[in-house]
Scaffold this active site. Sequence first.
Site, PDB file in Angstrom:
ATOM      1  N   SER A  31      14.025   2.367  47.276  1.00 11.08           N
ATOM      2  CA  SER A  31      13.201   2.898  48.238  1.00 11.08           C
ATOM      3  C   SER A  31      11.793   2.257  48.457  1.00 11.08           C
ATOM      4  O   SER A  31      11.101   2.137  49.318  1.00 11.08           O
ATOM      5  CB  SER A  31      13.211   4.599  48.069  1.00 11.08           C
ATOM      6  OG  SER A  31      12.468   4.953  46.939  1.00 11.08           O
ATOM      7  N   ASP A  56       4.997  13.205  50.600  1.00  8.01           N
ATOM      8  CA  ASP A  56       6.133  13.816  49.490  1.00  8.01           C
ATOM      9  C   ASP A  56       5.514  13.485  47.925  1.00  8.01           C
ATOM     10  O   ASP A  56       6.111  14.043  47.110  1.00  8.01           O
ATOM     11  CB  ASP A  56       7.624  13.051  49.360  1.00  8.01           C
ATOM     12  CG  ASP A  56       7.492  11.549  49.214  1.00  8.01           C
ATOM     13  OD1 ASP A  56       6.569  11.161  48.626  1.00  8.01           O
ATOM     14  OD2 ASP A  56       8.545  10.922  49.100  1.00  8.01           O
ATOM     15  N   HIS A  59       6.572   8.840  46.937  1.00  5.46           N
ATOM     16  CA  HIS A  59       6.699   7.565  47.308  1.00  5.46           C
ATOM     17  C   HIS A  59       5.098   7.109  47.834  1.00  5.46           C
ATOM     18  O   HIS A  59       4.497   7.955  48.077  1.00  5.46           O
ATOM     19  CB  HIS A  59       7.653   7.230  48.541  1.00  5.46           C
ATOM     20  CG  HIS A  59       9.074   7.516  48.157  1.00  5.46           C
ATOM     21  ND1 HIS A  59       9.716   8.777  48.168  1.00  5.46           N
ATOM     22  CD2 HIS A  59       9.885   6.715  47.595  1.00  5.46           C
ATOM     23  CE1 HIS A  59      10.792   8.484  47.774  1.00  5.46           C
ATOM     24  NE2 HIS A  59      11.138   7.347  47.329  1.00  5.46           N
TER      25      HIS A  59
END
Length: 267
Positions: free
Chosen positions: A69, A231, A234
């Site tokens: 990711s 979040d 990330h």
Amino acid sequence: MGVLGSIRVAAMTVFTVGGLSGAMYGFLDRQGKRARTLIGRPTRDPHLADGVYGAPGPAPLRFAVLGDSVAAGLGAESTDMLPGVLLARGLAEESGRPVELTTYAIVGANTRTLIAQVDKAILNPPDLVLLIIGGNDVTGKMRVRTSAALLRIEVARLRNAGAQVVVGTCPDLGTIRPIPQPLRYIVRKWGQMLARAQRAAVERAGGVPVPIADLVSPEFHIRHYELFSPDRFHPNGAGYRHAADILLAPLCAAVKSGLHRVATQCS
């Protein structure tokens, strides 16, 4: 189980080696659940902005981004802030030639699932590859030796296909504030062990390792409110720009190395 559930199991596995008391087991279990609640789960895929960057010119440099990711740019606010886009533009400016970006990175990928991305990439081999992987190996409690061995195989496949390969090794998971102590300490140590093993594996396979934990992560410790997405797991666009500023130099060096090799072969 989820990312933080896997972290919890990984931590318990580490402590079991030395003897984990029932009280500590329960404590780590509660910490993992709390961190998972704070971080949450991805609610959307990252932006995708594959294409040709830079001024029109000779045949473009084929640049592929593989990994997890972070490689895909989850958390970036716009396509302009994706790591692949930032680096494609930087490469185009530094090399004076257009850069064709193709993103194979997938949210949730680990080194075991990387094989599918490499399978796709070598169908039309890129000139240059950026690979960022490792965080999900830690959260998924993959053995360090297994992870490094698998990475060596995939880097070698890319090199054999003719690509120059730059690998960002496992970041410092100790920067992730929602993971409380001592759980954060455990995943940080696990990530450090993996990064060292990755570096050796990449070098043996003919790639160029970049120690993300040493070169990129320290700024995330200091500026965590500025560089993380909501979040807090990330990076955001500013975080990706910081990483791209550091990754651009080894990518440019890899391009020059590849051009030198081709010139030598043709002479």
